[in-house]
Design a protein around this motif. Structure first.
Motif, PDB file in Angstrom:
ATOM      1  N   ASP A 175       0.733  -1.092   0.066  1.00  0.00           N
ATOM      2  CA  ASP A 175      -0.114   0.080  -0.047  1.00  0.00           C
ATOM      3  C   ASP A 175       0.952   1.146   0.140  1.00  0.00           C
ATOM      4  O   ASP A 175       2.168   0.966   0.568  1.00  0.00           O
ATOM      5  CB  ASP A 175      -1.018   0.092   1.212  1.00  0.00           C
ATOM      6  CG  ASP A 175      -1.895  -1.090   1.270  1.00  0.00           C
ATOM      7  OD1 ASP A 175      -2.480  -1.452   0.030  1.00  0.00           O
ATOM      8  OD2 ASP A 175      -2.314  -1.652   2.262  1.00  0.00           O
ATOM      9  N   VAL A 176       0.373   2.272  -0.428  1.00  0.00           N
ATOM     10  CA  VAL A 176       1.056   3.537  -0.489  1.00  0.00           C
ATOM     11  C   VAL A 176       0.109   4.419   0.624  1.00  0.00           C
ATOM     12  O   VAL A 176      -1.036   4.936   0.332  1.00  0.00           O
ATOM     13  CB  VAL A 176       1.046   4.350  -1.676  1.00  0.00           C
ATOM     14  CG1 VAL A 176       1.878   5.740  -1.670  1.00  0.00           C
ATOM     15  CG2 VAL A 176       1.941   3.249  -2.898  1.00  0.00           C
ATOM     16  N   PRO A 177       0.635   4.551   1.835  1.00  0.00           N
ATOM     17  CA  PRO A 177      -0.106   5.395   2.811  1.00  0.00           C
ATOM     18  C   PRO A 177      -0.395   6.580   2.323  1.00  0.00           C
ATOM     19  O   PRO A 177       0.347   7.213   1.786  1.00  0.00           O
ATOM     20  CB  PRO A 177       0.849   5.178   4.075  1.00  0.00           C
ATOM     21  CG  PRO A 177       1.851   4.057   3.731  1.00  0.00           C
ATOM     22  CD  PRO A 177       1.935   3.970   2.266  1.00  0.00           C
ATOM     23  N   GLY A 200      -1.709  -2.573  -4.523  1.00  0.00           N
ATOM     24  CA  GLY A 200      -3.050  -3.103  -4.543  1.00  0.00           C
ATOM     25  C   GLY A 200      -3.292  -4.366  -3.776  1.00  0.00           C
ATOM     26  O   GLY A 200      -2.680  -4.723  -2.806  1.00  0.00           O
ATOM     27  N   GLU A 201      -4.378  -4.996  -4.226  1.00  0.00           N
ATOM     28  CA  GLU A 201      -4.908  -6.087  -3.245  1.00  0.00           C
ATOM     29  C   GLU A 201      -3.937  -7.334  -3.465  1.00  0.00           C
ATOM     30  O   GLU A 201      -3.431  -7.790  -4.506  1.00  0.00           O
ATOM     31  CB  GLU A 201      -6.196  -6.493  -3.799  1.00  0.00           C
ATOM     32  CG  GLU A 201      -7.302  -5.538  -3.462  1.00  0.00           C
ATOM     33  CD  GLU A 201      -7.622  -5.431  -1.952  1.00  0.00           C
ATOM     34  OE1 GLU A 201      -7.218  -6.363  -1.363  1.00  0.00           O
ATOM     35  OE2 GLU A 201      -7.764  -4.290  -1.461  1.00  0.00           O
ATOM     36  N   HIS A 259       6.516  10.036  -2.685  1.00  0.00           N
ATOM     37  CA  HIS A 259       6.077   9.225  -1.587  1.00  0.00           C
ATOM     38  C   HIS A 259       5.875   7.804  -2.018  1.00  0.00           C
ATOM     39  O   HIS A 259       6.092   7.046  -1.303  1.00  0.00           O
ATOM     40  CB  HIS A 259       4.768   9.967  -1.085  1.00  0.00           C
ATOM     41  CG  HIS A 259       4.198   9.350   0.072  1.00  0.00           C
ATOM     42  ND1 HIS A 259       4.933   9.083   1.402  1.00  0.00           N
ATOM     43  CD2 HIS A 259       3.269   8.482   0.152  1.00  0.00           C
ATOM     44  CE1 HIS A 259       3.872   8.620   2.129  1.00  0.00           C
ATOM     45  NE2 HIS A 259       2.911   8.008   1.538  1.00  0.00           N
ATOM     46  N   ALA A 260       5.156   7.602  -3.145  1.00  0.00           N
ATOM     47  CA  ALA A 260       5.054   6.166  -3.802  1.00  0.00           C
ATOM     48  C   ALA A 260       6.259   5.509  -3.763  1.00  0.00           C
ATOM     49  O   ALA A 260       6.321   4.121  -3.648  1.00  0.00           O
ATOM     50  CB  ALA A 260       4.050   6.354  -4.930  1.00  0.00           C
ATOM     51  N   GLY A 261       7.353   6.245  -4.282  1.00  0.00           N
ATOM     52  CA  GLY A 261       8.687   5.527  -4.816  1.00  0.00           C
ATOM     53  C   GLY A 261       9.165   5.245  -3.313  1.00  0.00           C
ATOM     54  O   GLY A 261       9.860   4.067  -3.190  1.00  0.00           O
ATOM     55  N   GLU A 262       9.026   5.728  -2.335  1.00  0.00           N
ATOM     56  CA  GLU A 262       9.580   5.541  -1.021  1.00  0.00           C
ATOM     57  C   GLU A 262       9.008   4.393  -0.492  1.00  0.00           C
ATOM     58  O   GLU A 262       9.512   3.409   0.144  1.00  0.00           O
ATOM     59  CB  GLU A 262       9.690   6.820   0.008  1.00  0.00           C
ATOM     60  CG  GLU A 262      10.361   7.883  -0.463  1.00  0.00           C
ATOM     61  CD  GLU A 262      10.063   9.033   0.461  1.00  0.00           C
ATOM     62  OE1 GLU A 262       8.903   9.096   1.468  1.00  0.00           O
ATOM     63  OE2 GLU A 262      10.834   9.954   0.241  1.00  0.00           O
ATOM     64  N   ALA A 263       7.790   4.110  -0.822  1.00  0.00           N
ATOM     65  CA  ALA A 263       6.788   3.089  -0.067  1.00  0.00           C
ATOM     66  C   ALA A 263       7.399   1.702  -0.887  1.00  0.00           C
ATOM     67  O   ALA A 263       7.721   0.704  -0.375  1.00  0.00           O
ATOM     68  CB  ALA A 263       5.383   3.091  -0.371  1.00  0.00           C
TER      69      ALA A 263
END
Length: 284
Positions: A177-179, A228-229, A197-201
């Motif tokens: 997930d991307v918090p 995703g799921e 932020h997504a890249g860090e996740a």
């Protein structure tokens, strides 16, 4: 593995499972217990006749099947409901692995009672290998779903300890997930910041998965990450990679609620057409 238990109803689906169990027993020097369940909710005369016929077929299988030559085997006939009798047989034999044929997917029946395979998975403690394909040799490609929980860690460790991953190329699939992605978009944060932020996740997830694999001695596995799921990510990877074996862990057992199998595991069992190892939690 010391003992493998394969349950058979003498169908073609079960024959595939018996052949796969025989391959695994031969490779690992394990004993193979063949079990057939006879429904005891019928007149004694019929129970006795079915039991005698089943014992003869099992003995013939152990004696005549080429795949079973040279393997230590036992032929067992159990009485009762299939899932209950199989679980009881597993406990009595102290089997390290249960091998079952793929079930017929009958939607209405599954909703109310669950398949025998799924009920064995929910009520037993041993890992269950559900055989969906015709055995053509040792497993060469394997796929494991990792959610970084103790359940998925145990499943992968168990598959490795049982020797099922030996000689295979392993892909480890992790859905992350991307918090705060949604909250950031709603707050009109600029797309570049959200992307960073997504890249860090992604990087954090990759580090966590790599650490888990390294700890299990599986550091050469190929890591596949998808936002995703979990079920959708694993199904997509299975459809693309066509592995011989899929490994998943479950989160619970017992009771009447089918959700105790775990919604992800349940969705995968209904969809996957590959051999699937399902590892339940340990006995409490």
């Amino acid at each position: 593995m010391n003992i493998i238990l394969a349950a058979t109803d003498f169908s073609k689906r079960s024959d595939r499972a018996v052949r796969r169990a025989a391959m695994l027993a031969a490779a690992g020097g394990a004993r193979l217990d063949l079990v057939h369940v006879v429904d005891d909710d019928q007149p004694e005369r019929l129970v006795a006749a079915e039991r005698e016929a089943a014992q003869a077929i099992l003995d013939e299988t152990l004696r005549d099947w080429p795949e079973l030559r040279g393997i230590e085997g036992r032929a067992l006939v159990a009485l009762g409901e299939p899932f209950d009798a199989i679980v009881r047989s597993v406990q009595e034999s102290a089997a390290d692995l249960v091998v079952l044929g793929a079930h017929r997917r009958a939607l209405l029946r599954d909703i109310f009672t669950g398949t025998t395979a799924e009920r064995v998975m929910r009520t037993g403690h041993a890992p269950v290998l559900m055989v969906n394909t015709e055995p053509a040799g040792p497993y060469r490609k394997s796929l494991a779903g990792l959610d970084l929980s103790e359940h998925s860690r145990r499943a992968l460790a168990m598959a490795n300890d049982l020797g099922l991953l030996a000689g295979t190329r392993l892909w480890a699939v992790h859905a992350y997930d991307v918090p705060e992605r949604g909250a950031m978009s709603y707050a009109n944060i600029d797309p570049l910041t959200i992307a960073r932020h997504a890249g860090e996740a992604v990087q954090q997830a990759r580090r966590q998965v790599a650490a888990l694999l390294s700890d299990l001695g599986l550091g050469d596995a190929t890591v596949r990450l998808k936002e995703g799921e979990p079920a959708a990510a694993l199904i997509e990877a299975a459809d693309e990679l066509r592995p011989d074996l899929v490994v998943i862990g479950t989160r619970g057992r017992g009771g009447l609620a089918r959700l105790l199998l775990g919604s992800v595991a349940q969705a995968l069992l209904a969809r996957l057409e590959h051999d699937t190892l399902v590892v339940p939690p340990p006995a409490s």
